[in-house]
Scaffold this motif. Structure first.
Motif, PDB file in Angstrom:
ATOM      1  N   THR A  79      19.212  -9.897   9.508  1.00 28.89           N
ATOM      2  CA  THR A  79      18.029  -9.130  10.286  1.00 28.89           C
ATOM      3  C   THR A  79      18.054  -7.725  10.113  1.00 28.89           C
ATOM      4  OG1 THR A  79      17.599 -11.336  11.713  1.00 28.89           O
ATOM      5  CG2 THR A  79      16.879  -9.227  12.630  1.00 28.89           C
ATOM      6  N   ALA A  80      19.476  -7.368  10.597  1.00 27.19           N
ATOM      7  CA  ALA A  80      19.705  -5.786  10.731  1.00 27.19           C
ATOM      8  C   ALA A  80      19.836  -5.280   9.491  1.00 27.19           C
ATOM      9  CB  ALA A  80      21.191  -5.633  11.497  1.00 27.19           C
ATOM     10  N   PHE A  81      19.941  -5.917   8.328  1.00 30.32           N
ATOM     11  CA  PHE A  81      19.949  -5.244   6.925  1.00 30.32           C
ATOM     12  C   PHE A  81      19.459  -5.886   6.033  1.00 30.32           C
ATOM     13  CE2 PHE A  81      24.134  -4.363   9.105  1.00 30.32           C
ATOM     14  CZ  PHE A  81      24.041  -2.819   8.997  1.00 30.32           C
ATOM     15  N   PRO A  82      17.864  -6.041   6.303  1.00 31.70           N
ATOM     16  CA  PRO A  82      16.955  -6.973   5.287  1.00 31.70           C
ATOM     17  C   PRO A  82      16.927  -6.666   3.959  1.00 31.70           C
ATOM     18  CG  PRO A  82      15.696  -5.538   6.829  1.00 31.70           C
ATOM     19  CD  PRO A  82      17.036  -5.266   7.012  1.00 31.70           C
ATOM     20  N   LYS A  83      17.452  -5.398   3.726  1.00 30.29           N
ATOM     21  CA  LYS A  83      17.338  -5.092   1.963  1.00 30.29           C
ATOM     22  C   LYS A  83      18.644  -5.338   1.277  1.00 30.29           C
ATOM     23  CE  LYS A  83      13.842  -1.554   2.337  1.00 30.29           C
ATOM     24  NZ  LYS A  83      13.557  -0.078   2.307  1.00 30.29           N
ATOM     25  N   GLY A  84      19.718  -5.827   2.295  1.00 29.45           N
ATOM     26  CA  GLY A  84      20.963  -6.353   1.613  1.00 29.45           C
ATOM     27  C   GLY A  84      22.066  -5.267   1.367  1.00 29.45           C
ATOM     28  N   ARG A  85      21.857  -4.148   1.980  1.00 23.86           N
ATOM     29  CA  ARG A  85      22.860  -3.002   2.065  1.00 23.86           C
ATOM     30  C   ARG A  85      24.365  -3.718   2.344  1.00 23.86           C
ATOM     31  NH1 ARG A  85      25.128   0.601   5.257  1.00 23.86           N
ATOM     32  NH2 ARG A  85      23.699   0.418   6.921  1.00 23.86           N
TER      33      ARG A  85
END
Length: 156
Positions: A79-85
């Protein structure tokens, strides 16, 4: 009637369900000591192009029912890093579970965030929190964002 493999599997499944349902009651009665999952170690490590934070967990009596997950500031990583960083890699070993929090790149706000490794099973829960130390990182690990560029420009 002969016991077939199907009957044996059903019997084991039934015993496992009974054990899971009754285990908390048995543990509360003090008849047996139930070992809850325990976080053995949480540590920072850098490896070339990625920063990794590792969480090593002893799953206790129920390794197949133990779940290890990460939170950042009380939110799930996905949820906090939806782009997968930042993503999670989990590996089950014979005696422990290792869950790695992997940063493709590190941003300034990561150093102010609270990361928590949580181990959960029917027998209990354990939680350890960690903040990233402000260490010198290889330039490839720093996020290429406007915020980072602004910070660099202000320090020049």
């Amino acid at each position: 009637m002969k016991w077939t493999k199907l009957h044996t599997v059903s019997l084991y499944t039934l015993l496992a369900v009974i054990l899971l349902c009754c285990l908390p009651d048995i543990a509360d009665s003090g008849l047996i000591q139930v070992m809850a999952p325990k976080i053995i170690e949480v540590r920072n490590a850098t490896s070339g192009k990625k920063l990794t934070v590792s969480c090593k967990v002893d799953p206790g009596l129920l390794p197949d029912e133990t779940v290890v997950y990460w939170l950042v500031n009380d939110s799930f990583i996905e949820t906090a890093f939806p782009k997968g960083r930042v993503h999670v890699d989990t590996n089950d070993h014979k005696k422990y579970i290792q869950s790695d929090l992997v940063f493709k790149c590190v941003c300034p706000q990561d150093f102010w965030s609270n990361f928590a490794c949580i181990a959960l099973s029917p027998t209990g829960v354990d939680k350890k929190s960690i903040q990233l130390p402000e260490i010198k990182l290889h330039a490839k690990l720093l996020c290429k964002t406007r915020t980072v560029r602004r910070i660099r420009n202000n320090q020049s």
